[in-house]
Design a protein around this motif. Structure first.
Motif, PDB file in Angstrom:
ATOM      1  N   TYR A 115     -11.108  -8.550 -16.436  1.00  0.00           N
ATOM      2  CA  TYR A 115     -10.837  -7.898 -15.175  1.00  0.00           C
ATOM      3  C   TYR A 115     -11.742  -6.923 -14.805  1.00  0.00           C
ATOM      4  CZ  TYR A 115      -7.916  -5.781 -11.205  1.00  0.00           C
ATOM      5  OH  TYR A 115      -7.302  -5.207 -10.364  1.00  0.00           O
ATOM      6  N   HIS A 116     -12.332  -6.821 -13.778  1.00  0.00           N
ATOM      7  CA  HIS A 116     -13.229  -5.779 -13.329  1.00  0.00           C
ATOM      8  C   HIS A 116     -12.984  -5.189 -11.879  1.00  0.00           C
ATOM      9  CE1 HIS A 116     -15.953  -7.242 -16.394  1.00  0.00           C
ATOM     10  NE2 HIS A 116     -15.703  -8.504 -15.929  1.00  0.00           N
ATOM     11  N   VAL A 117     -12.469  -4.046 -11.720  1.00  0.00           N
ATOM     12  CA  VAL A 117     -11.999  -3.399 -10.476  1.00  0.00           C
ATOM     13  C   VAL A 117     -12.841  -2.417 -10.027  1.00  0.00           C
ATOM     14  CG1 VAL A 117     -10.485  -2.161 -11.748  1.00  0.00           C
ATOM     15  CG2 VAL A 117      -9.926  -2.404  -9.243  1.00  0.00           C
ATOM     16  N   ALA A 118     -13.230  -2.432  -8.904  1.00  0.00           N
ATOM     17  CA  ALA A 118     -14.190  -1.336  -8.337  1.00  0.00           C
ATOM     18  C   ALA A 118     -13.314  -0.359  -7.475  1.00  0.00           C
ATOM     19  CB  ALA A 118     -15.294  -2.218  -7.123  1.00  0.00           C
ATOM     20  N   PHE A 119     -13.229   0.848  -7.615  1.00  0.00           N
ATOM     21  CA  PHE A 119     -12.417   1.742  -6.799  1.00  0.00           C
ATOM     22  C   PHE A 119     -13.630   2.530  -5.907  1.00  0.00           C
ATOM     23  CE2 PHE A 119      -9.482   1.433 -10.386  1.00  0.00           C
ATOM     24  CZ  PHE A 119      -8.359   0.867  -9.626  1.00  0.00           C
ATOM     25  N   SER A 120     -13.676   2.193  -4.851  1.00  0.00           N
ATOM     26  CA  SER A 120     -15.008   2.478  -4.055  1.00  0.00           C
ATOM     27  C   SER A 120     -14.968   4.081  -3.523  1.00  0.00           C
ATOM     28  CB  SER A 120     -15.330   1.628  -2.749  1.00  0.00           C
ATOM     29  OG  SER A 120     -14.030   1.932  -1.826  1.00  0.00           O
ATOM     30  N   TYR A 127     -12.749 -10.053 -10.202  1.00  0.00           N
ATOM     31  CA  TYR A 127     -13.396  -8.854  -9.767  1.00  0.00           C
ATOM     32  C   TYR A 127     -12.392  -8.553  -8.249  1.00  0.00           C
ATOM     33  CZ  TYR A 127     -17.398  -9.713 -12.529  1.00  0.00           C
ATOM     34  OH  TYR A 127     -18.582  -9.856 -13.463  1.00  0.00           O
ATOM     35  N   PHE A 128     -12.095  -7.319  -8.445  1.00  0.00           N
ATOM     36  CA  PHE A 128     -11.201  -7.021  -7.285  1.00  0.00           C
ATOM     37  C   PHE A 128     -11.707  -5.469  -6.946  1.00  0.00           C
ATOM     38  CE2 PHE A 128      -7.405  -4.173  -5.882  1.00  0.00           C
ATOM     39  CZ  PHE A 128      -7.137  -4.996  -4.684  1.00  0.00           C
ATOM     40  N   GLY A 129     -11.487  -5.282  -5.597  1.00  0.00           N
ATOM     41  CA  GLY A 129     -11.961  -3.897  -5.123  1.00  0.00           C
ATOM     42  C   GLY A 129     -11.082  -3.242  -3.918  1.00  0.00           C
ATOM     43  N   CYS A 130     -10.818  -1.923  -4.021  1.00  0.00           N
ATOM     44  CA  CYS A 130     -10.208  -1.211  -2.885  1.00  0.00           C
ATOM     45  C   CYS A 130     -10.681   0.267  -3.314  1.00  0.00           C
ATOM     46  CB  CYS A 130      -8.746  -1.270  -3.336  1.00  0.00           C
ATOM     47  SG  CYS A 130      -8.269  -0.700  -4.877  1.00  0.00           S
ATOM     48  N   ASP A 176      -4.439   1.710  -2.156  1.00  0.00           N
ATOM     49  CA  ASP A 176      -4.270   0.383  -1.742  1.00  0.00           C
ATOM     50  C   ASP A 176      -4.780  -0.737  -2.809  1.00  0.00           C
ATOM     51  OD1 ASP A 176      -7.185   1.353  -2.103  1.00  0.00           O
ATOM     52  OD2 ASP A 176      -7.744   0.210  -0.141  1.00  0.00           O
ATOM     53  N   TYR A 177      -4.077  -0.499  -4.161  1.00  0.00           N
ATOM     54  CA  TYR A 177      -4.519  -1.425  -5.209  1.00  0.00           C
ATOM     55  C   TYR A 177      -3.121  -2.312  -5.198  1.00  0.00           C
ATOM     56  CZ  TYR A 177      -5.302  -2.381 -10.229  1.00  0.00           C
ATOM     57  OH  TYR A 177      -5.701  -3.000 -11.338  1.00  0.00           O
ATOM     58  N   LEU A 178      -3.718  -3.353  -4.533  1.00  0.00           N
ATOM     59  CA  LEU A 178      -2.684  -4.549  -4.186  1.00  0.00           C
ATOM     60  C   LEU A 178      -2.312  -5.385  -5.448  1.00  0.00           C
ATOM     61  CD1 LEU A 178      -4.441  -5.982  -0.992  1.00  0.00           C
ATOM     62  CD2 LEU A 178      -2.848  -4.093  -1.363  1.00  0.00           C
ATOM     63  N   TYR A 179      -0.985  -5.704  -5.670  1.00  0.00           N
ATOM     64  CA  TYR A 179      -0.575  -6.501  -6.913  1.00  0.00           C
ATOM     65  C   TYR A 179      -1.042  -5.912  -8.203  1.00  0.00           C
ATOM     66  CZ  TYR A 179       0.140  -9.891  -3.147  1.00  0.00           C
ATOM     67  OH  TYR A 179       0.649 -10.643  -2.092  1.00  0.00           O
ATOM     68  N   GLU A 180      -0.882  -4.491  -8.186  1.00  0.00           N
ATOM     69  CA  GLU A 180      -1.274  -3.907  -9.289  1.00  0.00           C
ATOM     70  C   GLU A 180      -0.597  -4.350 -10.744  1.00  0.00           C
ATOM     71  OE1 GLU A 180      -2.045   0.335 -11.553  1.00  0.00           O
ATOM     72  OE2 GLU A 180      -1.163   0.252  -9.507  1.00  0.00           O
ATOM     73  N   GLU A 181       0.593  -4.446 -10.600  1.00  0.00           N
ATOM     74  CA  GLU A 181       1.464  -4.798 -11.614  1.00  0.00           C
ATOM     75  C   GLU A 181       1.370  -6.280 -12.130  1.00  0.00           C
ATOM     76  OE1 GLU A 181       5.524  -3.666 -10.911  1.00  0.00           O
ATOM     77  OE2 GLU A 181       5.275  -1.500 -10.812  1.00  0.00           O
ATOM     78  N   GLU A 182       1.461  -7.221 -11.175  1.00  0.00           N
ATOM     79  CA  GLU A 182       0.994  -8.514 -11.367  1.00  0.00           C
ATOM     80  C   GLU A 182      -0.097  -8.821 -12.222  1.00  0.00           C
ATOM     81  OE1 GLU A 182       1.908 -11.363  -8.190  1.00  0.00           O
ATOM     82  OE2 GLU A 182       3.524  -9.956  -7.284  1.00  0.00           O
ATOM     83  N   ILE A 183      -1.221  -8.135 -11.783  1.00  0.00           N
ATOM     84  CA  ILE A 183      -2.652  -8.233 -12.269  1.00  0.00           C
ATOM     85  C   ILE A 183      -2.344  -7.665 -13.860  1.00  0.00           C
ATOM     86  CG2 ILE A 183      -4.743  -7.563 -12.541  1.00  0.00           C
ATOM     87  CD1 ILE A 183      -4.836  -7.458  -9.499  1.00  0.00           C
ATOM     88  N   GLU A 184      -1.682  -6.794 -13.996  1.00  0.00           N
ATOM     89  CA  GLU A 184      -1.601  -6.307 -15.557  1.00  0.00           C
ATOM     90  C   GLU A 184      -0.596  -7.176 -16.287  1.00  0.00           C
ATOM     91  OE1 GLU A 184       0.334  -2.508 -15.161  1.00  0.00           O
ATOM     92  OE2 GLU A 184      -1.539  -1.372 -14.826  1.00  0.00           O
ATOM     93  N   GLN A 185       0.280  -8.107 -15.622  1.00  0.00           N
ATOM     94  CA  GLN A 185       0.838  -9.136 -16.396  1.00  0.00           C
ATOM     95  C   GLN A 185       0.198 -10.235 -16.788  1.00  0.00           C
ATOM     96  OE1 GLN A 185       4.152  -8.429 -17.508  1.00  0.00           O
ATOM     97  NE2 GLN A 185       3.744 -10.130 -18.787  1.00  0.00           N
ATOM     98  N   PHE A 186      -0.821 -10.443 -16.082  1.00  0.00           N
ATOM     99  CA  PHE A 186      -1.604 -11.586 -16.164  1.00  0.00           C
ATOM    100  C   PHE A 186      -2.422 -11.227 -17.414  1.00  0.00           C
ATOM    101  CE2 PHE A 186      -1.385 -13.119 -11.397  1.00  0.00           C
ATOM    102  CZ  PHE A 186      -0.300 -14.065 -11.944  1.00  0.00           C
ATOM    103  N   GLN A 187      -2.930 -10.020 -17.467  1.00  0.00           N
ATOM    104  CA  GLN A 187      -3.731  -9.596 -18.622  1.00  0.00           C
ATOM    105  C   GLN A 187      -2.882  -9.741 -19.971  1.00  0.00           C
ATOM    106  OE1 GLN A 187      -5.124  -5.928 -16.493  1.00  0.00           O
ATOM    107  NE2 GLN A 187      -6.992  -6.441 -17.489  1.00  0.00           N
ATOM    108  N   ARG A 214       0.672  -1.107  -0.159  1.00  0.00           N
ATOM    109  CA  ARG A 214      -0.168   0.093  -0.078  1.00  0.00           C
ATOM    110  C   ARG A 214       0.876   1.166   0.132  1.00  0.00           C
ATOM    111  NH1 ARG A 214      -3.949  -1.674   4.821  1.00  0.00           N
ATOM    112  NH2 ARG A 214      -4.698   0.308   4.831  1.00  0.00           N
ATOM    113  N   SER A 215       0.289   2.315  -0.482  1.00  0.00           N
ATOM    114  CA  SER A 215       0.809   3.490  -0.457  1.00  0.00           C
ATOM    115  C   SER A 215       1.312   4.164   0.897  1.00  0.00           C
ATOM    116  CB  SER A 215       0.037   4.612  -1.329  1.00  0.00           C
ATOM    117  OG  SER A 215       0.620   5.834  -1.078  1.00  0.00           O
ATOM    118  N   PRO A 216       2.285   4.775   1.297  1.00  0.00           N
ATOM    119  CA  PRO A 216       2.460   5.472   2.426  1.00  0.00           C
ATOM    120  C   PRO A 216       1.298   6.547   2.874  1.00  0.00           C
ATOM    121  CG  PRO A 216       4.481   5.487   1.351  1.00  0.00           C
ATOM    122  CD  PRO A 216       3.436   5.173   0.351  1.00  0.00           C
TER     123      PRO A 216
END
Length: 701
Positions: free
Chosen positions: A615-620, A587-590, A596-607, A319-321
């Motif tokens: 891939y559906h992401v909900a930024f609440s 489906y991921f949400g943060c 707090d976008y966890l494992y963003e780079e890895e998810i992009e690589q899977f794509q 997560r970001s500081p």
């Protein structure tokens, strides 16, 4: 994924540990020796009964009462100990038995003549936990599944969770409507209404026991951990269970017995709490712990003896500081575990937490314990049949308090009552007894639960007059429980390393001090190359046997952990083994992409690799109206229905109970609308998916 950092009445794991109390007939397995009999249609070992001396009916006019428990985290066992402490005062000789220890001969134990009364009936109490979404606990699984097979009933996930070995050993077990004839029983379930299958094991036990010939003497009672579990249990125990038992088994014996019972009760009231263990201090250096068979180890303590110290090889912040919180990605090397730590993709990692030095030293100072003293744990004189090894010894007081005593979680009211017996100051004693009483439950909730007060705070700050010998403290203090994390790595990609996704728990108390989750902060404080004590346990998360089957993964926050593992495994199948892999939908949400976008780079690589199909992401928090994963799922109703109904997709959900409930409601609506069926039929549709292992949830409260 960390489940339940601090609990009051026993937390659960990938979901919540729920307990169930079954009143039934039984016997003390410790008074038997091996023989053989034919149990149903399966040859199993059993124990020949020994002669036992008759009970003193002036002390125990109600006769024997056996308490069986099935527990994942210790709540059921703690409640069984309350019943044991109150047994003599109510006219019963109470003994406690772990269900795991009678699984080879259920009927032989429950219907034994050793604990049979003059009318030919047996009496007992079972405390059994519901694990996850309606599953039996590890130590009760064989007994529960045998009862299901004998009764013809099934649990919510009985087909999906039964392993191949159990299927083979029990496949010939036939229905038997007289299997437990002669057993009087009642059931009290301990559950949590946040979960879909509320009190599943209590209801299952109640139904199956009746189906196999047992006689129900009380209607099922249901306790709710989402409200006040201990109050529900106390109410049932004090106002229903004991009065019913005494009326049926004591009062019928005449007024003379009742008079003697009242005399016993008065005598019991002035005694200090019993202690079944003793401490033998050792002056010579002894580094090696005593060799003890796991068969002789307390069931809730087995992992204290079998877990392995493994080094942490990597830690990084996810997560970001600017977010203010912390979620760590950790990697643990299991290559030198001697094969004792191995896993399958998305299994559960059990971590044995360690109390901080500050907490340990505060308790030792308050109770005047010598942290450097070494001792061996033994049974108290005359108590060998009740004693099982609680943890490895010889051991120093420091290590005992650090690894095996729950010093920071809020104690139960029953534990406050026990502590009151050791308070020298009448004011301290009065305060503890007041909060332990039914009338003081609101004060207890405000000053203990809501304030996140642990045993360390009580003995070192609030009630400093408490003094107790080490053996009494070990007896009164709950054991420090394992915390479970769903493994976030594939065993195919990382066979010698386990990855965990850990949310660090820190919350501010009302007085401005900081409450720290004992396990997550232990992991956060463990430096690279230092070790943590771990083991692995099977998860319900299993990929379909056919790689071409689609999967739908729903995991906001740290619930993404097992989804990362599943995606790694599907990537290995596709890119390394060159298999045809079906669609993978996540489906991921943060809160916000930048926080707090966890494992963003890895998810992009899977794509990019073509592994993550959709891939559906909900930024609440990135728009005016909050958006969650269930909202995105509802928007994709037609596509979701096609995947589930036409292509046989598996659905995996991991995260908080509320999110899991919302997702379940959304899926039910999708099935109802797209499948043109009633809401009840849609529920049955999803229930069938669950029973076949196609709809799997690991949730925590």
């Amino acid at each position: 994924m960390e489940n339940y950092e601090s609990t009051v009445s026993a937390n659960l794991v990938a979901s919540t540990g729920i307990a169930t109390l079954v009143f039934a007939s039984g016997l003390a397995y410790v008074m038997m020796k091996k023989g053989s009999r034919n149990d149903g249609d399966t040859e199993i070992s059993v124990k020949e009964e020994e002669e036992v001396p008759p009970l003193d009916k002036s002390v125990f006019p109600g006769g024997h009462l056996t308490v069986y428990f099935g527990t994942q985290t210790g709540t059921a066992e703690s409640f069984s100990q309350q019943i044991e402490r109150e047994g003599e005062a109510n006219g019963f000789k109470v003994q406690i038995v772990d269900l795991e220890d009678i699984s080879e001969d259920v009927a032989g134990n429950m219907l034994s003549k050793l604990t049979r009364d003059d009318t030919g009936k047996n009496k007992a109490i079972f405390l059994m936990s519901t694990y996850g979404e309606g599953e039996p606990t590890d130590n009760a699984a064989r007994v529960i599944r045998l009862l299901w097979k004998k009764s013809g009933l099934k649990g919510p996930n009985s087909d999906a969770t039964e392993d191949e070995e159990e299927k083979k050993t029990e496949e010939d077990v036939t229905l038997d409507p007289t299997y437990l004839k002669g057993l009087d029983y009642a059931v009290f379930g301990l559950g949590n209404k946040q979960y879909q299958f509320f009190n599943a094991m209590g209801k299952a036990a109640d139904s199956s026991l009746e189906k196999v010939g047992a006689n129900k003497i009380l209607e099922i009672g249901l306790g709710d951990d989402d409200d006040d579990l201990e109050a529900d249990f106390d109410n049932w125990k004090d106002n229903i269970m004991w009065p019913a038992l005494k009326k049926k088994y004591v009062d019928t014996l005449g007024s003379d017995n009742a008079s003697k019972l009242n005399t016993v009760k008065k005598k019991k009231e002035v005694k200090l709490p019993p202690c079944h263990i003793s401490v033998e201090y050792i002056t010579s250096n002894q580094d090696k712990v005593d060799e003890i068979s796991l068969n002789d180890v307390h069931s809730s303590s087995k992992h204290y003896f079998s877990a392995v110290d493994c080094p942490v090889t990597l830690k990084r912040e996810l997560r970001s500081p600017e977010d203010g919180g912390s979620t760590l990605h950790m990697e643990i090397d299991i290559s030198n575990s001697g094969g004792r730590v191995k896993y399958q993709t998305a299994d559960n990692l059990g971590v044995l937490p360690v109390n901080s030095d500050a907490v340990v030293e505060a308790v030792a100072s308050a109770l005047e314990f010598d942290l450097d003293a070494t001792f061996r744990l033994k049974a108290a004189p005359g108590q060998d049949s009740k004693h099982a090894s609680l943890f490895p010894s010889p051991i120093t007081v420091r290590e005992c308090l650090s690894r095996y005593c729950n010093l920071t979680s809020a104690p139960r009211r029953s534990e406050l009552k026990l502590l009151a017996a050791y308070a020298k100051d009448p004011i301290d004693k009065s305060a503890l007894l007041r909060m332990a009483s039914k009338e003081g439950k609101n004060e207890y909730r405000e000053k203990i639960l809501n304030a996140q007060i642990g045993l360390v705070d009580i003995v070192s700050k609030l009630c400093r007059s408490i003094r107790m010998p080490l053996e009494h403290f070990i007896s009164v203090c709950p054991r420090l429980q394992t915390r479970y994390y769903t493994i976030s790595s594939s065993s195919s990609c990382h066979p010698q390393s386990i990855h965990a996704t850990v949310a660090i728990t820190k919350t501010e108390r009302s007085d401005g001090s900081i409450f720290k989750g004992v396990c997550s902060n232990h992991l956060a404080d463990t430096s690279v190359n230092n070790t943590v004590r771990v083991f692995c346990r099977d998860s319900t998360f299993r990929l379909p046997s056919d790689p071409s089957t689609p999967i739908i993964m729903i995991g906001p926050g740290t619930g993404v952990a097992p989804m990362r593992a599943l995606l790694q495994e599907r990537s290995y199948m596709k890119l390394e083994k060159k298999l045809i892999v079906g669609p993978n939908v996540l489906y991921f949400g943060c809160k916000k992409r930048a926080l707090d976008y966890l494992y963003e780079e890895e998810i992009e690589q899977f794509q990019k690799d073509g592994v993550l199909t959709q891939y559906h992401v909900a930024f609440s928090r990135e728009q005016k109206e909050k958006v969650y994963v269930q909202n995105l799922l509802a928007k994709n109703a037609k596509e979701t229905w096609k995947l589930i109904n036409d292509l046989g997709a598996y659905v995996y959900v991991c995260g908080g109970v509320k999110m899991g409930g919302d997702v379940s409601i959304t899926l039910r609506a999708i099935v109802s609308d797209m499948g043109e069926m009633s809401s009840d039929d849609a529920k049955n549709y999803l229930d069938k998916m669950t029973s076949k292992g196609r709809y799997i949830q690991e949730l925590w409260a």
